[in-house]
Write an enzyme that holds these catalytic residues in place. Structure first.
Site, PDB file in Angstrom:
ATOM      1  CB  CYS A  37      -0.956  -0.185   1.180  1.00  0.00           C
ATOM      2  SG  CYS A  37      -2.321   1.096   0.851  1.00  0.00           S
ATOM      3  CG  HIS A  65      -3.479  -3.425   2.878  1.00  0.00           C
ATOM      4  ND1 HIS A  65      -2.338  -3.017   3.838  1.00  0.00           N
ATOM      5  CD2 HIS A  65      -4.255  -2.431   2.673  1.00  0.00           C
ATOM      6  CE1 HIS A  65      -2.170  -1.523   4.293  1.00  0.00           C
ATOM      7  NE2 HIS A  65      -3.512  -1.138   3.298  1.00  0.00           N
ATOM      8  CD  GLU A  80      -0.821  -6.358   4.800  1.00  0.00           C
ATOM      9  OE1 GLU A  80      -0.737  -6.401   3.514  1.00  0.00           O
ATOM     10  OE2 GLU A  80      -1.175  -4.954   5.313  1.00  0.00           O
TER      11      GLU A  80
HETATM   12  N1  GLN Z   1      -1.468   7.006   2.953  1.00  0.00           N
HETATM   13  C1  GLN Z   1      -1.663   6.364   1.779  1.00  0.00           C
HETATM   14  C2  GLN Z   1      -3.191   6.406   1.111  1.00  0.00           C
HETATM   15  O1  GLN Z   1      -3.968   6.935   1.714  1.00  0.00           O
HETATM   16  C3  GLN Z   1      -1.457   4.731   2.065  1.00  0.00           C
HETATM   17  C4  GLN Z   1      -2.504   3.995   2.934  1.00  0.00           C
HETATM   18  C5  GLN Z   1      -2.021   2.882   3.323  1.00  0.00           C
HETATM   19  O2  GLN Z   1      -0.894   2.417   3.390  1.00  0.00           O
HETATM   20  N2  GLN Z   1      -2.921   2.192   3.933  1.00  0.00           N
HETATM   21  O3  GLN Z   1      -3.314   6.198   0.228  1.00  0.00           O
END
Ligand code: GLN
Length: 542
Positions: free
Chosen positions: A380, A506, A508
């Site tokens: 992400c 994600h 994970e």
């Molecule tokens: N801050 C980033 C976004 O909002 C990544 C978010 C995250 O890693 N869950 O896009």
């Protein structure tokens, strides 16, 4: 009709209530009983999505896009179920919905009270899980510790459930802690007695007491708890701290908890089959050479903030018959020393996160991985970091950024989509939950997954900015996973690098001890082949 198991906690928090719940689910499921799980959180936030990891640890995202307590991660990993929004209820949700009903006039002029209106709402949210899942057993964990002021309506609601659902259909399990006094080398039961008294005061008599302790629990201690807490001796279950959390279902099964629950609730059950799990735990505990992975984030002093990442690494390493040693590297501290620390790892992960703090250190880590051919997995935020870092290299400018960190960046390689710009509310407004992703044939991603379309869970606001796609592709960036319409870049990888891949989702959250995630498998596979500079040929055992 579903039966219910309610789990409360006593004495202190952090005694592994969530793991116990997940383990109970596992031992029931291993008998062919269908289960679903729910966590009741007494805090007033509507969900933990708006809470800092310092307050709450990881936010676990369900397939339907709910931002939930990390205990739901344990439930999914142990039981192998996919939960939904209905599985995490907070006081915030309960009160919002009661107040919305009141404003609509649903209560016809009545006075709205904690009992019965709030407790009715809690019960209806518990029964909703039964209705949605149609599971034979619903396991409900009440967050917090007995005696907490905000937990009272939840305890009152679960007390009423036994009366309404029938005595044979409801079971109460209380998880407590037995402190050890070193001077006399004794385990003490008094806090457990007090905590059970507190439960009884509100009308709940536990059927089972799980006693967490760091020392073996003798028969005498069990007798004492059984007598003072009025629980069958066979229902006083020791839960001695184990080497790995995945061993807990085996400890509970071997202590007879599965049989006891089946008998008490009159469940139709097959024979317990935990053999595969037992084999997995044995392999997990066997000494293995570790793969050394650096996790570069800003909450590294708080291990709970990256719980699912840590577990996913452990699952993937096990599948390679290796252990994993995680070096937690604080991205704010990665300055001139970065190389020293990063030189000692075989693979680098940049996990998810929000806000500017620590970003520059993560970019340094991505640069290190790119330049030295160290395997890199970005999760992400970790994908956005990979793109920013490559962008800075391509455009020779440190103005390359995400508009999250620099709203007026000259090279906003990561940006909001035009339609997102008007969103003002913070809670629940990100791209959340499962979205399909098409893989580009011949890429690392396609090889790792060995399929064409994957479904992964998201939780972010910002996206890859297609305006910069062409120059970045020319510099070696491969968009290897795309949304079905081709508009959103979901996976990026780097050409001519052993293994540098990052995803906007994600992965994970979908890894299980008995079915590791393909991207983590691929990453560990590449990392284990990476030689650490100056390393001896034989690494220490973990
Ligand atoms: N801050 C980033 C976004 O909002 C990544 C978010 C995250 O890693 N869950 O896009």
């Amino acid at each position: 009709m579903s039966k219910y198991i309610f789990i409360t906690g006593g004495v202190v928090s952090s005694v592994g209530k969530g793991i116990s719940v997940a383990s109970i689910g596992k031992i029931l499921k291993s008998r062919g009983i269908s289960v679903s799980v729910q966590k009741l959180d007494p805090y007033l936030n509507v969900d933990p999505g708006t809470m800092s990891p310092y307050q709450h640890g990881e936010v676990f995202v369900t397939q339907d896009g709910a931002e939930t307590d990390l205990d739901l991660g344990h439930y999914e990993r142990f039981i192998g179920v996919e939960l939904t929004q209905a599985s995490n209820v907070t006081s915030g949700q309960v009160y919002s919905s009661v107040i919305a009903q009141e404003r609509r006039g649903d209560f016809l002029g009545g006075t709205i009270q904690v009992v019965p209106h709030v407790t009715n709402e809690i019960k209806s949210k518990i029964r909703k899980v039964a209705e949605i899942s149609q599971a034979e057993v619903i396991i409900v964990e009440v967050g917090g510790t007995v005696g907490d002021i905000e937990g009272q309506p939840f305890l009152e609601a679960i007390r009423q459930m036994r009366k309404e659902e029938g005595r044979d259909n409801v079971l109460y399990i209380h998880v407590t802690f037995l402190p050890h006094i070193a001077a006399t080398d004794e385990l003490k039961t008094k806090p457990t007695q007090h905590s059970v008294n507190e439960l009884r005061r509100i009308g709940i008599q536990p059927d089972v007491i799980l006693c967490r302790s760091d020392k073996e629990i003798s028969g005498g201690i069990k007798d004492k708890i059984s007598l003072f807490c009025d629980v069958d001796k066979e229902a006083v279950i020791p839960l001695v701290t184990s080497e790995t959390i995945y061993e807990v279902p085996l400890l509970l099964e071997d202590a007879g908890l599965g049989e006891f629950i089946v008998r008490r609730l009159g469940l139709r059950a097959g024979k317990s089959n935990l053999e595969e799990w037992r084999g997995m735990v044995a392999r997990l505990k066997a000494p293995k050479e570790p793969v050394i992975i650096g996790v570069v984030g800003k909450y590294v002093e708080l291990r709970d903030a990256y719980y699912s990442v840590r577990e996913a690494l452990c699952h993937a390493a096990l599948a390679h018959n290796r252990g994993v040693k995680i070096e937690w590297l604080d991205s704010e501290q990665l300055d001139g020393m970065a190389n020293d620390k990063l030189r000692q790892v075989q693979g680098i992960i940049v996990p998810g996160g929000f806000g500017y703090r620590g970003i520059e250190g993560m970019i340094k880590a991505a640069k290190f991985a790119r330049e030295r051919g160290i395997p890199y997995l970005g999760l992400c935020l970790g994908m956005q970091i990979m793109v920013i870092e490559l962008g800075r290299h391509v455009f020779h400018s440190d103005k390359v950024n995400s508009t999250e960190f620099d709203a007026s960046s000259a090279y906003p390689v990561i940006d909001l989509l035009p339609e997102q710009r008007s969103v003002e509310q913070k809670g629940g407004t990100m791209r959340l939950g499962t979205y399909p992703c098409h893989l580009v044939a011949g890429t690392i991603a396609a090889r790792a997954y060995d399929t064409e379309v994957v479904y992964e869970r998201h939780r972010h606001r910002y996206e890859f900015n297609n305006h910069f796609r062409q120059p970045l592709e020319e510099a070696g960036l491969v968009p290897s996973g795309l949304s079905p319409d081709g508009r959103l870049v979901e996976i990026t990888e780097l050409r001519d690098h052993p293994w540098m891949l990052a995803c906007q989702f994600h992965p994970e959250f979908k890894s299980r001890p008995d079915s590791p995630h393909p991207l983590f498998l691929g990453f560990i596979g590449a990392a284990k082949e990476t030689l650490v500079e100056g390393a001896q040929t034989s690494l220490p055992l973990n």
